[in-house]
Design a protein around this motif. Sequence first.
Motif, mmCIF file in Angstrom:
data_model
loop_
_atom_site.group_PDB
_atom_site.id
_atom_site.type_symbol
_atom_site.label_atom_id
_atom_site.label_comp_id
_atom_site.label_asym_id
_atom_site.label_seq_id
_atom_site.Cartn_x
_atom_site.Cartn_y
_atom_site.Cartn_z
ATOM 1 N N TYR A 179 0.838 -1.204 0.000
ATOM 2 C CA TYR A 179 0.000 0.000 0.000
ATOM 3 C C TYR A 179 0.873 1.254 0.000
ATOM 4 N N ILE A 208 -2.802 -7.328 -0.438
ATOM 5 C CA ILE A 208 -2.235 -6.012 -0.137
ATOM 6 C C ILE A 208 -1.532 -6.030 1.214
ATOM 7 N N MET A 229 -5.632 -8.448 3.066
ATOM 8 C CA MET A 229 -4.902 -7.246 3.453
ATOM 9 C C MET A 229 -4.459 -7.421 4.898
#
Length: 432
Positions: A179, A208, A229
């Motif tokens: 990110y 991510i 994530m």
Amino acid sequence: MVKLTTETLFSNDLLSQIRDKFAFVDIDPHTQKKRLFLDNAGGSFRLKSANEKFAQFDLIPDHPGRDHETAKFLFEIEQQGINDTRTIFNAKEGSIATYLTASQAMFEITGVIAENIEGSNIVTTALEHPSAFDAAKFYANKLGKEFRVANTNPVTGGVDVDEITKLIDSDTCFLSVIYASNISGAILDIETIVKEARRIKPDLYIIIDAVQHAPHGLIDIEKTPVDAMNIAPYKFFGVRGSGIAYLSERAAKLPHHRLFGKDHSDLQLGSSTPGHFASMSEVVNYVCWIGSKFSDEHDRRKMFVEGMNRIALHERSLLEVMLDGTDKAKGLRNIPGITVYLDYEDLSKRDFIVAIRIESFDYHEAVNQYGAENIIVYDRVASSIYSKRMLQSFGMEGAIRISPLHCNTVEEIEEFLEVTQKIVERNIKSII
């Protein structure tokens, strides 16, 4: 020179309250000497309440899976922590899973997707933390998949969308992308990356790494519908000893290590630790508390959004002060003998990290010079596995990394700049 504004900086009163909520914000916990800690991308300031809540609930001997009153209370604490973690991700669906570390989360999830999703290649970037890059490379090697790496942009310090998407095709197994960089501070355009990647392959799995970005800016699964994530609670004002990940419904249904009697959405193995969930609730409480100072909203996610936006605005103002200076101190851009690496002008595309070089100074020696002035920074050098690939992608041998946090003040940034000027001038005198 920066024109300071109350529209973006926290007021002195609010900042004083914020600083009081963190432990050792201006004192070395070991030596008890005054210091300026600017290594929050490595360690990080901790909320007192997050650690206190962890200790409070970790002392309780009861198991949250039992049926008596105290056990039920612990179960409620755990569920509240999970719900609050959903607030951080803005994840209305999918699963929340915990691991010992965020790096472990990345390896585990990468392996599950790599081993169960068809595709002849894996795509990532040169900017990744080793836990993401090495996990992707490990499974590419293990499964005989082509390993594709997108190049960095030496101007922005990030990775361009096109550099990533040109490597994706209908045979891509998954995309793994960071990110925000923990060297340049560059924030990648994840929303556009997701849209454009899925334009090429609509059912593409996307992972991510949000560890670096989460303490500085918003993450939003609704806007970036990815499959996994991760975040690190200790870097997000919380406690050490856990990593947390969001997984989409389809990612959670894949054959993870799991207990067969549980629903596919439940990825927890073994007894939970209510203290960890309690500490995450304190992190969200804190951010919402900041949000409440600027908004009358009562919705928890909206309060959290307001709080994170205010954190980002304050940090961006401090970043501008660090780069351009004030009437009391020259900014890094204006001190002769200082090179600011990856100095991209659009500060809205950067988290609060600055990489510099002091002319004629070895990076480690420069860090020691700051240490002698009771300022803690860190050297990122090519000899480190945590830095080599990223630095080489930018054509750099190393950097002094400065990583403050939103609880820092303008006066502290000015102090850092004055010490930097002092180190440079002392170096010039020694050469003469």
